[in-house]
Design a protein around this motif. Structure first.
Motif, short mmCIF file in Angstrom:
data_model
loop_
_atom_site.label_atom_id
_atom_site.label_comp_id
_atom_site.label_asym_id
_atom_site.label_seq_id
_atom_site.Cartn_x
_atom_site.Cartn_y
_atom_site.Cartn_z
N GLU A 6 1.78 -3.25 5.36
CA GLU A 6 2.00 -3.55 3.95
C GLU A 6 3.49 -3.63 3.64
N TYR A 7 4.27 -2.69 4.21
CA TYR A 7 5.72 -2.68 3.98
C TYR A 7 6.36 -3.94 4.54
N ASP A 9 4.94 -6.91 5.03
CA ASP A 9 4.55 -8.05 4.20
C ASP A 9 5.39 -8.11 2.92
N GLU A 10 5.59 -6.95 2.28
CA GLU A 10 6.39 -6.91 1.05
C GLU A 10 7.83 -7.32 1.32
N LYS A 11 8.37 -6.85 2.43
CA LYS A 11 9.76 -7.19 2.77
C LYS A 11 9.89 -8.68 3.05
#
Length: 238
Positions: A6-7, A9-11
């Protein structure tokens, strides 16, 4: 593992957005936000009233060990300059109280200078005007430049005058009973408090209504102007 994905993908989303913004970025249409729109208690400033001029402690502290200054005014560009001078220099003005360990701000009482400034600027006599100082170096000398067109404006009705003004709104006939008089007295107190509250609320020149500040290019050009061009010293006849 799930949290890491998730981290990541957000980055990636953030990085992609940054790339898109950078591809066609331009300063066109942007305005440099005026510093006057933010709180600036520790920034150099001057307050001009109809009977006095007061430079704040930050302003005094920023001009080395100056106790005496000269004030210069440019009537064309509507700017004011403050520069350090010696006590015996022509038109020297004491702008602070000098103590062994520090210098403190002092109220520079005057009538003629403020009257001339209010008339030149078309200012409202019921208001006080706060102007931020820009510290610059000119010809190896540190000075403050104040743009008189960029002001915070405050209602400036003082205590006795405020009380008199509010009392005039609540005058009663001698035949009124005690209860009504007491009620009017309470109204007077509330009105004075209301005026005191309004005295602390800043408002701004109407020209600022639809603008945060100068366009970027115009702001850049403004910094290139010779700040002292056309200044004339305000003399006191000393």
């Amino acid at each position: 593992m799930h949290d890491t994905a998730e981290y990541t993908d957000e980055k990636e989303i953030i990085d992609q957005k940054a790339i898109e913004l950078a591809e066609d970025f331009s300063y066109d249409g942007y305005q440099v936000v005026r510093r006057e729109l933010f709180a600036h208690l520790r920034e150099p400033a001057v307050v001009i009233r109809r009977d006095s001029v007061t430079f704040n402690t930050a302003c005094i502290a920023g001009l080395e060990d100056a106790v005496y200054i000269q004030i210069l005014v440019n009537q064309d560009s509507k700017r004011m300059v403050v520069r350090k001078c010696e006590e015996n220099d022509k038109d020297a003005l004491r702008w602070c109280v000098a103590k062994p360990d520090k210098r403190k701000s002092r109220k520079m009482t005057n009538k003629i200078f403020s009257a001339m400034m209010y008339e030149m600027m078309g200012w409202n006599l019921d208001c006080r005007y706060k102007i931020l100082g820009h510290k610059i170096t000119f010809e190896d000398e540190t000075i403050y430049v104040f743009d008189l067109m960029e002001t915070e404006i405050f209602l400036d009705i003082k205590g006795k005058r405020a009380k008199k003004d509010t009392e005039s709104q609540f005058t009663t006939d001698k035949a009124n009973n005690i209860e009504e008089t007491a009620s009017n007295s309470t109204d007077n107190e509330r009105s004075v408090e209301e005026i005191k509250r309004k005295n602390r609320i800043p408002f701004y020149p109407k020209e600022w209504k639809d603008s945060f500040g100068l366009p970027v290019e115009e702001h850049r050009k403004a910094l290139e102007i010779n700040m002292l061009d056309g200044y004339a010293e305000f003399t006191t006849g000393k």
